[in-house]
Design a protein around this motif. Sequence first.
Motif, PDB file in Angstrom:
ATOM      1  N   PHE A  90       0.708  -1.128   0.092  1.00 42.57           N
ATOM      2  CA  PHE A  90       0.191  -0.095   0.017  1.00 42.57           C
ATOM      3  C   PHE A  90       0.917   1.207  -0.080  1.00 42.57           C
ATOM      4  N   LEU A  91       1.930   1.286   0.904  1.00 42.19           N
ATOM      5  CA  LEU A  91       2.880   2.437   0.932  1.00 42.19           C
ATOM      6  C   LEU A  91       3.340   2.628  -0.578  1.00 42.19           C
ATOM      7  N   ASP A  92       3.750   1.601  -1.254  1.00 39.02           N
ATOM      8  CA  ASP A  92       4.545   1.751  -2.517  1.00 39.02           C
ATOM      9  C   ASP A  92       3.240   2.219  -3.463  1.00 39.02           C
ATOM     10  N   LEU A  93       2.215   2.080  -3.291  1.00 35.22           N
ATOM     11  CA  LEU A  93       1.066   2.621  -4.213  1.00 35.22           C
ATOM     12  C   LEU A  93       0.849   4.033  -3.911  1.00 35.22           C
ATOM     13  N   VAL A  94       1.313   4.661  -2.710  1.00 34.80           N
ATOM     14  CA  VAL A  94       0.820   6.037  -2.501  1.00 34.80           C
ATOM     15  C   VAL A  94       1.973   7.033  -3.107  1.00 34.80           C
ATOM     16  N   PRO A  95       1.395   8.119  -3.654  1.00 33.72           N
ATOM     17  CA  PRO A  95       2.367   8.912  -4.216  1.00 33.72           C
ATOM     18  C   PRO A  95       2.958   9.898  -3.187  1.00 33.72           C
ATOM     19  N   VAL A  96       4.283  10.472  -3.337  1.00 32.58           N
ATOM     20  CA  VAL A  96       4.733  11.049  -2.542  1.00 32.58           C
ATOM     21  C   VAL A  96       3.827  12.447  -1.917  1.00 32.58           C
ATOM     22  N   ALA A  98       0.826  12.569  -1.164  1.00 32.54           N
ATOM     23  CA  ALA A  98      -0.048  12.141  -0.292  1.00 32.54           C
ATOM     24  C   ALA A  98       0.358  12.015   1.222  1.00 32.54           C
ATOM     25  N   LEU A  99       1.437  12.222   1.484  1.00 32.70           N
ATOM     26  CA  LEU A  99       2.121  11.975   2.968  1.00 32.70           C
ATOM     27  C   LEU A  99       2.932  13.238   3.283  1.00 32.70           C
ATOM     28  N   GLU A 100       3.460  13.975   2.252  1.00 31.96           N
ATOM     29  CA  GLU A 100       4.329  14.910   2.504  1.00 31.96           C
ATOM     30  C   GLU A 100       3.678  15.954   3.253  1.00 31.96           C
ATOM     31  N   SER A 101       4.549  16.314   4.284  1.00 32.30           N
ATOM     32  CA  SER A 101       4.332  17.339   5.521  1.00 32.30           C
ATOM     33  C   SER A 101       3.063  17.005   6.587  1.00 32.30           C
ATOM     34  N   LYS A 102       3.007  15.650   6.442  1.00 35.26           N
ATOM     35  CA  LYS A 102       1.750  15.337   7.088  1.00 35.26           C
ATOM     36  C   LYS A 102       2.110  14.504   8.427  1.00 35.26           C
ATOM     37  N   ALA A 113       6.715  -7.737  24.228  1.00 31.88           N
ATOM     38  CA  ALA A 113       7.341  -6.272  24.242  1.00 31.88           C
ATOM     39  C   ALA A 113       8.716  -6.488  23.528  1.00 31.88           C
ATOM     40  N   HIS A 114       9.319  -7.485  23.156  1.00 34.40           N
ATOM     41  CA  HIS A 114      10.700  -7.617  22.563  1.00 34.40           C
ATOM     42  C   HIS A 114      10.656  -7.285  20.975  1.00 34.40           C
ATOM     43  N   HIS A 115       9.553  -7.009  20.644  1.00 36.18           N
ATOM     44  CA  HIS A 115       9.339  -6.574  19.167  1.00 36.18           C
ATOM     45  C   HIS A 115       8.856  -5.107  18.859  1.00 36.18           C
ATOM     46  N   TYR A 116       9.039  -4.295  20.024  1.00 35.07           N
ATOM     47  CA  TYR A 116       8.360  -3.044  19.753  1.00 35.07           C
ATOM     48  C   TYR A 116       8.906  -2.097  18.722  1.00 35.07           C
ATOM     49  N   LEU A 117      10.002  -2.069  18.538  1.00 37.23           N
ATOM     50  CA  LEU A 117      10.523  -1.246  17.401  1.00 37.23           C
ATOM     51  C   LEU A 117      10.695  -1.873  15.952  1.00 37.23           C
ATOM     52  N   ALA A 118      10.158  -3.200  15.945  1.00 42.43           N
ATOM     53  CA  ALA A 118      10.301  -3.704  14.580  1.00 42.43           C
ATOM     54  C   ALA A 118       9.849  -3.055  13.507  1.00 42.43           C
ATOM     55  N   VAL A 119       8.591  -2.629  13.622  1.00 41.87           N
ATOM     56  CA  VAL A 119       7.899  -1.762  12.603  1.00 41.87           C
ATOM     57  C   VAL A 119       8.187  -0.220  12.526  1.00 41.87           C
ATOM     58  N   ASP A 120       8.150   0.216  14.000  1.00 41.68           N
ATOM     59  CA  ASP A 120       8.642   1.685  14.048  1.00 41.68           C
ATOM     60  C   ASP A 120       9.727   2.120  13.288  1.00 41.68           C
ATOM     61  N   ASN A 121      10.891   1.257  13.494  1.00 43.64           N
ATOM     62  CA  ASN A 121      11.932   1.734  12.697  1.00 43.64           C
ATOM     63  C   ASN A 121      11.924   1.949  11.197  1.00 43.64           C
ATOM     64  N   GLU A 122      11.190   0.819  10.640  1.00 47.86           N
ATOM     65  CA  GLU A 122      10.646   0.785   9.406  1.00 47.86           C
ATOM     66  C   GLU A 122       9.863   2.160   8.862  1.00 47.86           C
ATOM     67  N   ILE A 123       8.799   2.398   9.581  1.00 47.70           N
ATOM     68  CA  ILE A 123       7.977   3.366   9.395  1.00 47.70           C
ATOM     69  C   ILE A 123       8.573   4.646   9.304  1.00 47.70           C
ATOM     70  N   ARG A 124       9.296   4.976  10.215  1.00 49.97           N
ATOM     71  CA  ARG A 124      10.067   6.395  10.421  1.00 49.97           C
ATOM     72  C   ARG A 124      11.063   6.496   9.442  1.00 49.97           C
ATOM     73  N   GLY A 127       8.454   6.974   6.182  1.00 45.19           N
ATOM     74  CA  GLY A 127       7.761   8.161   6.239  1.00 45.19           C
ATOM     75  C   GLY A 127       8.792   9.547   6.097  1.00 45.19           C
ATOM     76  N   SER A 128       9.893   9.268   6.375  1.00 47.16           N
ATOM     77  CA  SER A 128      11.051  10.446   6.003  1.00 47.16           C
ATOM     78  C   SER A 128      11.195  10.572   4.630  1.00 47.16           C
ATOM     79  N   TRP A 129      11.072   9.629   3.913  1.00 53.15           N
ATOM     80  CA  TRP A 129      11.261   9.351   2.516  1.00 53.15           C
ATOM     81  C   TRP A 129      10.057   9.964   1.735  1.00 53.15           C
ATOM     82  N   PHE A 130       9.047   9.968   2.518  1.00 49.78           N
ATOM     83  CA  PHE A 130       7.940  10.769   1.803  1.00 49.78           C
ATOM     84  C   PHE A 130       7.782  12.215   2.198  1.00 49.78           C
TER      85      PHE A 130
END
Length: 188
Positions: A90-96, A98-102, A113-124, A127-130
Amino acid sequence: MNIALVYGTASRPGRLWSVLEAFSAAVGQQVSNDNVVNLHEAPLDWADGRPLTELSAATQHAVDVVSTSDAVVLFSPVYRASMPGALKNFLDLVPVEALESKALGLVSMGATAHHYLAVDNEIRRIGSWFGAVALPTSLYLSGQSFENGELKEAALADVQSFADTTRAFTQHLENIVVRPRPLAAMSR
């Protein structure tokens, strides 16, 4: 304020969906087709490089939900130490644009609790790329956040405080445009 909520898994709704509903109520929104992208139900196209105008109506609608929002919150389980492929597609379908400055928020859930940063690191990073502005914190829940399938009182309080932070952060960004634009250096 319109906050788009993305249920970021092809798995059928369960505990994570109940968190999405609690968050939606906490920000004062109804769960509707106008503000929720449910990747379990949405028959989205594969991100294969075609222009958005050549993709299905369902895919165009899902992208439009995010594009017309003031902020976006992604709800993602931890799946094999990462986000599910449905969310990445889905994120690959979204144009830049759409998320820019949001404001971009994340609610993730894993077995422990051991997995709490797994998705967080990727999304950050994504998100920065967008050019999106990730909230300083994210909300992570585990199986221990529930009792008999319902959010425990402390977890529900965390959902409410994350909703409050999301609203405040989104209002703060209302007139801020993040520059330079994503990929601007490549066009020079």
